[in-house]
Structure formats: C-alpha cells, structure tokens
Motif scaffolding. Structure first.
Motif, PDB file in Angstrom:
ATOM      1  N   ASP A  22       0.829  -1.209   0.000  1.00  0.00           N
ATOM      2  CA  ASP A  22       0.000   0.000   0.000  1.00  0.00           C
ATOM      3  C   ASP A  22       0.865   1.262   0.000  1.00  0.00           C
ATOM      4  O   ASP A  22       1.795   1.388   0.790  1.00  0.00           O
ATOM      5  N   VAL A  23       0.511   2.187  -0.883  1.00  0.00           N
ATOM      6  CA  VAL A  23       1.268   3.432  -1.010  1.00  0.00           C
ATOM      7  C   VAL A  23       0.472   4.574  -0.387  1.00  0.00           C
ATOM      8  O   VAL A  23      -0.691   4.783  -0.725  1.00  0.00           O
ATOM      9  N   THR A  24       1.111   5.266   0.541  1.00  0.00           N
ATOM     10  CA  THR A  24       0.529   6.464   1.143  1.00  0.00           C
ATOM     11  C   THR A  24       1.419   7.650   0.761  1.00  0.00           C
ATOM     12  O   THR A  24       2.370   7.494   0.007  1.00  0.00           O
ATOM     13  N   ASP A  25       1.121   8.796   1.343  1.00  0.00           N
ATOM     14  CA  ASP A  25       1.971   9.950   1.052  1.00  0.00           C
ATOM     15  C   ASP A  25       3.290   9.895   1.815  1.00  0.00           C
ATOM     16  O   ASP A  25       4.128  10.776   1.683  1.00  0.00           O
ATOM     17  N   ARG A  26       3.484   8.818   2.604  1.00  0.00           N
ATOM     18  CA  ARG A  26       4.723   8.655   3.362  1.00  0.00           C
ATOM     19  C   ARG A  26       5.553   7.464   2.916  1.00  0.00           C
ATOM     20  O   ARG A  26       6.776   7.536   2.940  1.00  0.00           O
ATOM     21  N   ALA A  27       4.927   6.362   2.503  1.00  0.00           N
ATOM     22  CA  ALA A  27       5.689   5.153   2.193  1.00  0.00           C
ATOM     23  C   ALA A  27       4.885   4.219   1.302  1.00  0.00           C
ATOM     24  O   ALA A  27       3.682   4.408   1.092  1.00  0.00           O
ATOM     25  N   GLY A  28       5.573   3.204   0.815  1.00  0.00           N
ATOM     26  CA  GLY A  28       4.960   2.184  -0.013  1.00  0.00           C
ATOM     27  C   GLY A  28       5.990   1.590  -0.961  1.00  0.00           C
ATOM     28  O   GLY A  28       7.141   2.023  -1.001  1.00  0.00           O
ATOM     29  N   ARG A  29       5.566   0.573  -1.709  1.00  0.00           N
ATOM     30  CA  ARG A  29       6.457  -0.061  -2.678  1.00  0.00           C
ATOM     31  C   ARG A  29       5.687  -0.319  -3.965  1.00  0.00           C
ATOM     32  O   ARG A  29       4.520  -0.702  -3.939  1.00  0.00           O
ATOM     33  N   VAL A  30       6.390  -0.103  -5.096  1.00  0.00           N
ATOM     34  CA  VAL A  30       5.804  -0.390  -6.405  1.00  0.00           C
ATOM     35  C   VAL A  30       6.808  -1.174  -7.235  1.00  0.00           C
ATOM     36  O   VAL A  30       8.011  -1.133  -6.984  1.00  0.00           O
ATOM     37  N   LYS A  31       6.265  -1.896  -8.213  1.00  0.00           N
ATOM     38  CA  LYS A  31       7.122  -2.580  -9.169  1.00  0.00           C
ATOM     39  C   LYS A  31       7.112  -1.726 -10.435  1.00  0.00           C
ATOM     40  O   LYS A  31       6.089  -1.576 -11.090  1.00  0.00           O
ATOM     41  N   LEU A  32       8.279  -1.170 -10.755  1.00  0.00           N
ATOM     42  CA  LEU A  32       8.439  -0.252 -11.869  1.00  0.00           C
ATOM     43  C   LEU A  32       9.518  -0.789 -12.795  1.00  0.00           C
ATOM     44  O   LEU A  32      10.664  -0.956 -12.379  1.00  0.00           O
ATOM     45  N   ALA A  33       9.155  -1.096 -14.021  1.00  0.00           N
ATOM     46  CA  ALA A  33      10.091  -1.604 -15.030  1.00  0.00           C
ATOM     47  C   ALA A  33      10.840  -2.837 -14.528  1.00  0.00           C
ATOM     48  O   ALA A  33      12.041  -2.973 -14.720  1.00  0.00           O
ATOM     49  N   GLY A  34      10.127  -3.709 -13.822  1.00  0.00           N
ATOM     50  CA  GLY A  34      10.724  -4.952 -13.354  1.00  0.00           C
ATOM     51  C   GLY A  34      11.520  -4.830 -12.071  1.00  0.00           C
ATOM     52  O   GLY A  34      12.075  -5.810 -11.594  1.00  0.00           O
ATOM     53  N   GLU A  35      11.591  -3.644 -11.491  1.00  0.00           N
ATOM     54  CA  GLU A  35      12.329  -3.431 -10.253  1.00  0.00           C
ATOM     55  C   GLU A  35      11.393  -2.931  -9.164  1.00  0.00           C
ATOM     56  O   GLU A  35      10.415  -2.248  -9.440  1.00  0.00           O
ATOM     57  N   VAL A  36      11.716  -3.261  -7.927  1.00  0.00           N
ATOM     58  CA  VAL A  36      10.923  -2.800  -6.791  1.00  0.00           C
ATOM     59  C   VAL A  36      11.484  -1.454  -6.343  1.00  0.00           C
ATOM     60  O   VAL A  36      12.686  -1.323  -6.085  1.00  0.00           O
ATOM     61  N   TRP A  37      10.608  -0.466  -6.267  1.00  0.00           N
ATOM     62  CA  TRP A  37      10.977   0.890  -5.870  1.00  0.00           C
ATOM     63  C   TRP A  37      10.222   1.295  -4.614  1.00  0.00           C
ATOM     64  O   TRP A  37       9.067   0.914  -4.417  1.00  0.00           O
TER      65      TRP A  37
END
Length: 151
Positions: A95-110
């Motif tokens: 889960d992404v908030t205005d403070r933290a979170g994780r996404v998978k972007l172009a095959g990498e975890v950001w």
C-alpha cells in the motif's frame, strides 16, 4: 612530404571530432585536407596555411550550421536514467501512502509515495509515476478512461 603532415593532422582532428561530436574539429580536418591537397601540388607553406584557414572558416560558417541542424533533426532525444521512468505505469506491491509504499516499476521494486497528501493506493493498483525524488517514485492513480460511447 608536407601533405603527409596535413593528412596526419586531418586524421588527428577527425579522431578528436569523434570524441566530441561538436562538428568543429571536423571542419578543421576539412581545412587540413584542403591544405594537404595544395601541398601535394607543390604550393609554398604560406599558401598551405592560407588554404587551411580559408577552407576551415568557410566550413565553420557555411557547412557546420547546416550539419548541426540535420544532426539534431535526425537524432531522436531519448530519455535515460530516472527521467525515462516518469510517465510509466507501475504496480503497487505494498500500500502506497503519502509517506511510504512499494511499487514494481520496469521490473524493479521501488520505494514509493503518493503524490496527493492523505491518499491511499491499495496493493494491486496500477499507478503512474509522476516524478522521481532520489530513489523514491512519486506516483498517482492512473486517469480513468472510458471506452468510446460508454458515457
């Protein structure tokens, strides 16, 4: 024998041009080739130097602006590094908030955070990268698109 010196100078200027790609040294290399041609015909040193100067200036003033314009028109600008990620879509892993979170972007975890304060982007949501702050992707929900004629 002097034409070999001019030829060597033209080659050196050509190599420098390949390293800079500014089209200045290439114009001087053209002047050196012209001076080498005059030297091969047996002209005195002053005529060789004058030929080098005149041809180089003509190439710099006439040919270089045209060549630079052609080079810029035919070479696409491609975004690299983090600038290439702005506008891409990513999948929310945590889960992404205005403070933290994780996404998978172009095959990498950001590491990610929401662009809008107080918003929550749940896991599994597809989001769009708005900007990159250091090593953090700032994301926003994808704009809602409706099929044509659905409204």
């Amino acid at each position: 024998m002097a034409f070999l010196w001019w030829l060597g100078g033209a080659l050196v200027l050509g190599v420098v041009e390949m390293l800079t790609v500014d089209l200045i040294f290439l114009m001087f290399a053209g002047g050196a080739l012209a001076a080498g041609g005059v030297a091969a015909l047996g002209a005195p040193l002053w005529a060789q130097i004058l030929t080098f100067a005149v041809v180089s200036v003509i190439l710099l003033v006439v040919v270089r602006p045209w060549a630079l314009g052609y080079l810029k028109r035919s070479t696409p600008d491609s975004l690299t590094n983090v600038a290439a990620h702005v506008g891409r879509s990513a999948e929310v892993l945590v889960d992404v908030t205005d403070r933290a979170g994780r996404v998978k972007l172009a095959g990498e975890v950001w590491t990610a955070r929401a662009a809008e304060p107080g918003s929550l982007l749940p896991t599994g949501t597809t989001v769009q990268v708005v900007r990159i702050d250091g090593a953090t992707a700032v994301v926003a929900p994808l704009p809602v698109t409706y099929p044509e004629g659905a409204m």
